[in-house]
Design an enzyme around this catalytic site. Structure first.
Site, PDB file in Angstrom:
ATOM      1  N   GLU A  96      -7.407   6.528   5.480  1.00  0.00           N
ATOM      2  CA  GLU A  96      -7.519   6.124   4.186  1.00  0.00           C
ATOM      3  C   GLU A  96      -8.642   5.242   3.670  1.00  0.00           C
ATOM      4  OE1 GLU A  96      -3.876   4.524   2.309  1.00  0.00           O
ATOM      5  OE2 GLU A  96      -4.358   5.402   0.323  1.00  0.00           O
ATOM      6  N   ARG A 120      -0.006   2.433  18.570  1.00  0.00           N
ATOM      7  CA  ARG A 120      -0.970   1.679  18.221  1.00  0.00           C
ATOM      8  C   ARG A 120      -1.434   0.352  18.976  1.00  0.00           C
ATOM      9  NH1 ARG A 120      -0.836   0.203  12.466  1.00  0.00           N
ATOM     10  NH2 ARG A 120       0.503   2.040  11.735  1.00  0.00           N
ATOM     11  N   LYS A 130      -3.045  -3.581   7.575  1.00  0.00           N
ATOM     12  CA  LYS A 130      -4.259  -3.567   6.642  1.00  0.00           C
ATOM     13  C   LYS A 130      -3.784  -4.193   5.332  1.00  0.00           C
ATOM     14  CE  LYS A 130      -6.561   0.560   6.573  1.00  0.00           C
ATOM     15  NZ  LYS A 130      -7.037   2.199   5.894  1.00  0.00           N
TER      16      LYS A 130
END
Length: 550
Positions: A27, A253, A263
């Site tokens: 994104e 992850r 983020k």
RNA sequence: UGGGGGAUCGUUCAAUGGUAGGACACAUGGUUUUGGUCCAUGGGAUCGGGGUUCGACUCCCUGUCCCCCAGCCA
């Protein structure tokens, strides 16, 4: 990718019957970090491994409130820097908005989606809890025609933000919360960075993502662990639509000690100016690592080594550091620079004269050749390389002790000159002219070798020394505010460092090893004066040994 | 306490019923014109309890611990 993992094993089997096609779907609401690099590496390396396989870069730009063109540009730059070509494989979810809308219409016609007038808080309240089922919306059983009409009006902008949503009609009592009539579309009168004001309804992730994968013919949709319980929904939408159905596989992850991968939190560091931007060399962003001096090869070697599993592990930062050192040791030019200068005078060397000595550029790679460095009567050495009364194991310079100046001569310290406050001002030394090049064949044992710079020829520079951003291993899950754990010593700038003159010609893409100190590179931002960033220090077994005895 | 996942040296990844192995980290020695690099050596693990089997990290039962999920974020 040289190592096998459970995903490769699955794809190996599937590759017999289908063309492999992966995708990396960021994104554009921030910069990429090393955790993204793990996904990039996985997806793009898989694509390179199988014949005719490809990997798309697809921007998942379904939420205009947080997304920006700047992030799109930076993401492309970072991926290309890592070494993957995506010029003809760059996609945007926003290009599929029309198709998604048509699919939504199809679902409504199948009686599987409805317009809900409930407020966001009512939707929340009626969702139920982990242990109790939800309550069906009173708008759940509207007619298909009414839903079609209402959805049309949503699209046409007749309603305000939040006034209505389109929901999938699945099961309000499902133990999987994602299946309790998930929202497919919300109303947002926002300007999208690509579609501008063409739309005022935007698809939610769960609705959009499977369609995006399907449209692009993705065979394997790789994502992180938290999407595991979204998979039933991913599958449900694709099954109802009866369209190409990629296989979603989840993996763990990347977590790295002493830093963050969130983020949202990285963005806070940037917006609160805790760091100097997304590309601050302390940031775990791709751009931060690049500015710090990390190479794509070192990052990939690291990613290859850590593997891919479903285990939610925590990688020690020292592993990343090992891989930069390994790469930088092979490629970097050896040079000399003094960070904390102490002047020495070679008393038996003629005043005003100098000579150019030969120095190899890289003992690991003779093809990198040699260069000349100037030697003269007045030099700088590292302040920490002299001790008046040295312990036995200290084999640097001390009074009446002989050491070698790298590539130059043996010297002996004869006298220490001090300021009134006791600080050492200057050292008077004698050199042995017969040891030119730093060697004698009379069997003399000279244990210490120091780096040095000729005073008259030295160039001044600023140097940024970096350390872990956070002083604790896992700031993400710690008690309290993660900002409380920022290390005070994460950045230290020293000025008036003295460097050998060859560094005047340093290029941005060159990697240097300042002998005995560490790996450095030119800072890519405009600075006042020449500025180098320390990528990573050399391993230092001497410092390590002394740490315990202090 | 509903659902979905996961547990192997300090960390991480292997071993897919057949000698628990590698990397990092750590420690010790050697080489060295970088206290770097390189080389050698060492310590160190199958979450617990049952079971199946000639043989179990692997299969079965059971327990424990950890992670994720109640955004109109992704």
């Amino acid at each position: 990718m040289s190592n096998k993992n459970f995903i490769i094993n699955i794809i190996d089997k599937d590759s017999d019957s289908q063309t492999i096609h992966t995708r990396f779907p960021p994104e554009p609401n921030g910069y990429l970090h090393i955790g993204h690099a793990k996904s990039i590496y996985l997806n793009f390396e898989i694509a390179e491994k199988y014949n005719n396989a490809t990997c798309n870069l697809r921007f998942d730009d379904t939420n205009p409130s947080t997304e920006q063109q700047e992030f799109v540009d930076q993401i492309i730059l970072d991926i290309e820097w890592l070494g993957y070509s995506i010029s003809n494989r760059t996609m945007f979810a926003s290009d599929y908005f029309e198709q998604m809308y048509k699919y939504a219409l199809q679902l409504i016609k199948q009686g599987l989606a409805y317009v809900d007038d409930q407020s966001a808080s009512d939707v929340r309240k009626t969702r139920g809890t982990l242990t109790s089922s939800g309550v069906e919306s009173r708008f759940r059983n509207r007619s298909i025609d009414e839903n079609l009409d209402l959805f049309q009006k949503m699209k046409d902008g007749l309603y305000k933000d939040g006034e209505k949503v389109l929901r999938a009609k699945i099961d309000m009592s499902s133990p999987n919360l994602n299946l309790r009539d998930p929202v497919m579309y919300r109303i947002m009168h926002a300007n999208h960075h690509r579609t501008k004001d063409a739309w005022c309804i935007y698809p939610m992730y769960d609705w959009a993502h499977g369609i995006e994968d399907s449209i692009e013919g993705i065979s394997h949709s790789l994502c992180s662990l938290e999407f595991e319980d979204h998979r039933p929904l991913y599958d449900w939408f694709l099954n109802q639509l009866k369209i190409h159905h990629p296989k979603q596989i989840e993996f763990g992850r990347l977590n790295l000690t002493h830093t963050l991968m969130s983020k949202r939190k990285l963005a806070k560091l940037v917006y609160d100016k805790v760091v100097d931007g997304w590309d601050d060399p302390r940031m775990p962003t791709i751009s931060g690592l690049r500015r710090r001096g990390y190479t794509p090869d070192s990052i990939k070697a690291f990613l290859n080594d850590i593997g891919v599993t479903k285990h939610d592990g925590f990688i020690d930062y020292s592993l990343l550091e090992f891989f930069v050192r390994e790469d930088l040791n092979k490629i970097s030019l050896r040079v000399m620079g003094v960070l904390d200068p102490l002047e020495i005078e070679i008393v038996n060397y003629p005043e005003g004269e100098s000579e150019w000595l030969t120095a190899e550029n890289n003992p690991e790679d003779k093809s990198q050749g040699e260069r000349k460095i100037p030697f003269s009567k007045h030099l700088y050495i590292e302040r920490s390389d002299f001790m008046e009364d040295a312990p036995k194991k200290y084999f640097r310079l001390s009074l009446n002790n002989e050491v070698r100046l790298k590539h130059a001569y043996y010297i002996v310290c004869k006298k220490v000159i001090k300021y009134k406050n006791g600080q050492i001002a200057k050292l008077l030394c004698e050199y042995d002219p017969s040891t030119k090049g730093g060697w004698s064949n009379d069997g003399r044992k000279v244990k210490g070798t120091l780096h040095w710079v000729s005073k008259a020829d030295a160039i001044d520079a600023n140097i940024n020394l970096y350390d872990h951003l956070f002083e604790i291993e896992n700031p993400d899950s710690s008690e309290g505010d993660f900002l409380d754990h920022i290390s005070k010593n994460s950045k230290k700038t020293i000025s008036n460092c003295k460097l050998e003159p060859s560094l005047k010609a340093a290029k941005l893409d060159q990697k240097f090893q300042f002998i005995r100190l560490g790996y450095f590179c030119l800072d890519s931002k405009n600075n006042k004066g020449l500025t180098f960033n320390r990528t990573i220090s050399l391993r230092d077994s001497w410092a390590k040994k002394n740490k315990g005895s202090k």
